[in-house]
Design a protein around this motif. Sequence first.
Motif, PDB file in Angstrom:
ATOM      1  N   MET A 205       0.869  -1.199   0.000  1.00  0.00           N
ATOM      2  CA  MET A 205       0.000   0.000   0.000  1.00  0.00           C
ATOM      3  C   MET A 205       0.897   1.237   0.000  1.00  0.00           C
ATOM      4  O   MET A 205       1.575   1.501   0.984  1.00  0.00           O
ATOM      5  CB  MET A 205      -0.889   0.007   1.246  1.00  0.00           C
TER       6      MET A 205
ATOM      7  N   CYS B 290       0.480   3.959   2.864  1.00  0.00           N
ATOM      8  CA  CYS B 290       0.353   3.442   4.232  1.00  0.00           C
ATOM      9  C   CYS B 290       1.626   3.733   5.027  1.00  0.00           C
ATOM     10  O   CYS B 290       2.726   3.340   4.626  1.00  0.00           O
ATOM     11  CB  CYS B 290       0.087   1.937   4.187  1.00  0.00           C
TER      12      CYS B 290
ATOM     13  N   CYS C  20       3.599   0.573   6.031  1.00  0.00           N
ATOM     14  CA  CYS C  20       4.286  -0.022   4.872  1.00  0.00           C
ATOM     15  C   CYS C  20       5.547   0.771   4.537  1.00  0.00           C
ATOM     16  O   CYS C  20       6.575   0.179   4.167  1.00  0.00           O
ATOM     17  CB  CYS C  20       3.341  -0.083   3.675  1.00  0.00           C
TER      18      CYS C  20
ATOM     19  N   HIS D 251       0.309  -6.299   4.431  1.00  0.00           N
ATOM     20  CA  HIS D 251      -0.630  -5.220   4.745  1.00  0.00           C
ATOM     21  C   HIS D 251      -2.032  -5.787   4.938  1.00  0.00           C
ATOM     22  O   HIS D 251      -2.659  -6.262   3.996  1.00  0.00           O
ATOM     23  CB  HIS D 251      -0.666  -4.153   3.644  1.00  0.00           C
TER      24      HIS D 251
ATOM     25  N   HIS E 175      -3.037  -0.205   9.354  1.00  0.00           N
ATOM     26  CA  HIS E 175      -2.193  -1.363   9.038  1.00  0.00           C
ATOM     27  C   HIS E 175      -2.093  -2.144  10.335  1.00  0.00           C
ATOM     28  O   HIS E 175      -1.654  -1.594  11.371  1.00  0.00           O
ATOM     29  CB  HIS E 175      -0.825  -0.891   8.521  1.00  0.00           C
TER      30      HIS E 175
HETATM   31 ZN    ZN Z   1       0.472  -1.004   5.210  1.00  0.00          ZN
END
Ligand code: ZN
Length: 112
Positions: A1, A4, A7, A46, A97
């Motif tokens: 992602m 995110c 991430c 994720h 997340h």
């Molecule tokens: Zn993520």
Amino acid sequence: MNDCLFCKIIDGSIPTKKLYEDDICVAFNDSNPQAPTHFLVVPKKHLASAVEITDDDATMVGHIFAVISLLTQIFGISDGYRVVTNCGAKAGQSVQHLHFHVLAGKELGSFN
Ligand code: ZN
Ligand code: 5GP
């Protein structure tokens, strides 16, 4: 992602000191600690929150709890710690997340 936050921490595009890393998860200190020890354990996969966990994630979730056990022993907090995952805005989730808070080092009180 690509939008995110966690991430980006996982892939290194937001530099963050990692306490632990393997193929499945990473751990790093929470930037706004709610206890003397407060770190997050985050799967590299994720998932938006715990509500997306399925049986396919059983190994990952089990592994994360094993890593939490290992880290609490390394950090000397295995005699008393709390693991929390907030799921959804009503529960106070602010980063979408999946992550597990590990808190220790003060009297945490009991729920209910
Ligand atoms: Zn993520
Ligand atoms: P949630 O509120 O979703 O359960 O937990 C998200 C946690 O991530 C919060 O405790 C917050 O302090 C932490 N956090 C938010 N942004 C960052 C960041 O950029 N770096 C780190 N290390 N923690 C963060």
